[in-house]
Design a protein around this motif. Structure first.
Motif, PDB file in Angstrom:
ATOM      1  N   THR A  51     -77.279 -36.390 -35.975  1.00  0.00           N
ATOM      2  CA  THR A  51     -76.942 -36.499 -37.395  1.00  0.00           C
ATOM      3  C   THR A  51     -75.476 -36.863 -37.580  1.00  0.00           C
ATOM      4  O   THR A  51     -74.636 -36.433 -36.791  1.00  0.00           O
ATOM      5  CB  THR A  51     -77.217 -35.176 -38.141  1.00  0.00           C
ATOM      6  N   GLU A  52     -75.202 -37.638 -38.609  1.00  0.00           N
ATOM      7  CA  GLU A  52     -73.820 -38.011 -38.919  1.00  0.00           C
ATOM      8  C   GLU A  52     -73.220 -37.099 -39.984  1.00  0.00           C
ATOM      9  O   GLU A  52     -72.102 -37.322 -40.441  1.00  0.00           O
ATOM     10  CB  GLU A  52     -73.774 -39.470 -39.388  1.00  0.00           C
ATOM     11  N   ASN A  53     -73.955 -36.055 -40.352  1.00  0.00           N
ATOM     12  CA  ASN A  53     -73.478 -35.095 -41.352  1.00  0.00           C
ATOM     13  C   ASN A  53     -72.586 -34.055 -40.672  1.00  0.00           C
ATOM     14  O   ASN A  53     -73.070 -33.265 -39.855  1.00  0.00           O
ATOM     15  CB  ASN A  53     -74.675 -34.416 -42.022  1.00  0.00           C
ATOM     16  N   PRO A  54     -71.295 -34.026 -40.988  1.00  0.00           N
ATOM     17  CA  PRO A  54     -70.377 -33.076 -40.328  1.00  0.00           C
ATOM     18  C   PRO A  54     -70.700 -31.619 -40.620  1.00  0.00           C
ATOM     19  O   PRO A  54     -70.218 -30.724 -39.904  1.00  0.00           O
ATOM     20  CB  PRO A  54     -69.002 -33.475 -40.886  1.00  0.00           C
ATOM     21  N   ARG A  55     -71.499 -31.356 -41.650  1.00  0.00           N
ATOM     22  CA  ARG A  55     -71.904 -29.980 -41.928  1.00  0.00           C
ATOM     23  C   ARG A  55     -72.570 -29.369 -40.704  1.00  0.00           C
ATOM     24  O   ARG A  55     -72.364 -28.194 -40.389  1.00  0.00           O
ATOM     25  CB  ARG A  55     -72.865 -29.967 -43.126  1.00  0.00           C
ATOM     26  N   TRP A  56     -73.352 -30.192 -40.007  1.00  0.00           N
ATOM     27  CA  TRP A  56     -74.063 -29.683 -38.837  1.00  0.00           C
ATOM     28  C   TRP A  56     -73.126 -29.353 -37.688  1.00  0.00           C
ATOM     29  O   TRP A  56     -73.433 -28.511 -36.840  1.00  0.00           O
ATOM     30  CB  TRP A  56     -75.144 -30.677 -38.410  1.00  0.00           C
ATOM     31  N   LEU A  57     -71.981 -29.993 -37.626  1.00  0.00           N
ATOM     32  CA  LEU A  57     -70.993 -29.638 -36.614  1.00  0.00           C
ATOM     33  C   LEU A  57     -70.520 -28.208 -36.835  1.00  0.00           C
ATOM     34  O   LEU A  57     -70.437 -27.410 -35.892  1.00  0.00           O
ATOM     35  CB  LEU A  57     -69.800 -30.598 -36.660  1.00  0.00           C
TER      36      LEU A  57
END
Length: 363
Positions: free
Chosen positions: A97-103
């Motif tokens: 995923t490119e969503n930084p929330r998941w980081l």
């Protein structure tokens, strides 16, 4: 502010003994509390934590294919700031995923899964240990310096094996994993070499004199510190300066005093498992104090002290738990809760820039 106060209220309420020493029930309550911290850490706004926005900004860059970036730029970034383990984690998350929330969620998941295992394996009073984890700044570290938050989590697992007679190899393994996320973690290898030291006046004097000596010759070590590449944080808001270092030293001295009192009021024949703890863990706390003393010259050395300070999260609850006199035990436990909460909220109110976790906002 309220979200932290609610956590403390729930934790202290559960610590009153509702689990009745039923291990499964206690583990369930601790899991709920750890999950609470996981949620507020993983789903925080990008404005909570000094460096959160920087980690989010670099996520796409670190996660993109090497062909999309200049190879030498990547090498320079790794040398200057980001360790290989953290870059690999970014690339792995970015692959899905490119969503930084998941980081932020994955980093929090790694940290709090290991915290739960740490508490389950070594703490006799996980409720007090959890309060210490938050009040001593490890939760805030996970919201600010994410890489060191993960490194500290691996160091917690290394403690489990440090306290075992035949756990040296796995202890070193987890220290190396921590090093892959923050270079300073490699210095915790010192604990492996000192694991057989006894908690004696002579050894305490040796360690403290050693720290004073290092503090005096600090100038000659400055080049080495520069090579670790953390001098770029020297002027950041994360550092707490002389006042913060002094408060940390006083808090650690308080821990040692109440633990010595606890041991003197403990029947060691009934608590044989505390013997190893009473040797290596206070030694590590003394080392932490010594590093803080050196940190008066360079405040970022507090990052190194924090690895050794983890010992207090185990040592204090375990010592207090073994006091035979119930009245004395409860007095010291409640006094410790009061000291920790006072320390935490005074910083939150008067020095919010030390942690940058207020005002809290969900992302």
């Amino acid at each position: 502010m309220k979200i932290y106060a609610i956590f403390f209220l729930i934790t202290i309420f559960l610590s009153l003994g509702w689990d009745r020493d039923i291990k499964i029930l206690r583990d369930f309550f601790v899991l709920i509390l750890v999950t609470y911290l996981f949620v507020i850490t993983g789903w925080r706004s990008y404005t909570v934590g000094t460096d959160t926005i920087n980690y989010v900004s670099f996520f796409s860059y670190l996660g993109s294919p090497i062909s999309d970036m200049h190879f030498f730029d990547l090498l320079e970034m790794l040398h200057a700031r980001f360790e290989y383990g953290y870059v690999l984690l970014n690339r792995l998350v970015y692959h899905f995923t490119e969503n930084p929330r998941w980081l932020l969620i994955i980093c929090a998941l790694i940290t709090y899964c290991m915290l739960f295992v740490f508490l389950k394996k070594v703490s006799k009073d996980p409720y007090l240990s959890l309060v210490m984890f938050v009040c001593l700044g490890y939760m805030a570290s996970g919201m600010n310096t994410i890489r060191q938050g993960i490194a500290a989590a691996f160091i917690m697992i290394s403690y489990i094996f440090l306290l075992k007679k035949r756990g040296v190899f796995l202890c070193i393994f987890f220290i190396v994993l921590a090093f892959l996320f923050h270079k300073t973690a490699i210095l915790f290898l010192l604990a492996v070499f000192l694991r057989n030291w006894k908690f004696t006046k002579k050894n305490v004097v040796v360690l403290l004199l050693g720290s004073f000596l290092v503090s005096i010759i600090y100038g000659k070590l400055e080049n080495l510190i520069n090579q670790i590449n953390y001098t770029d944080y020297a002027n950041s808001g994360i550092t707490s300066g002389y006042l913060g270092i002094t408060l940390n030293i006083l808090l650690l001295l308080y821990f040692l005093v109440i633990c010595v009192m606890s041991i003197k009021n403990t029947n060691l024949m009934l608590h044989k498992d505390i013997k190893l703890d009473s040797d290596i863990l206070p030694i590590l706390i003394i080392i932490s104090i010594g590093v803080y003393i050196v940190a008066f010259n360079f405040s970022q050395l507090t990052r190194i002290a924090s690895y050794f300070e983890i010992a207090a999260i185990v040592y204090v609850p375990n010592c207090l738990r073994t006091i035979e006199n119930i009245k004395l035990r409860m007095t010291l436990v409640w006094l410790t809760y009061i000291v920790l909460l006072f320390y935490f909220f005074i910083i939150i109110f008067l020095r919010p820039q030390w942690t940058n976790i207020t005002p809290y906002v969900f992302g």
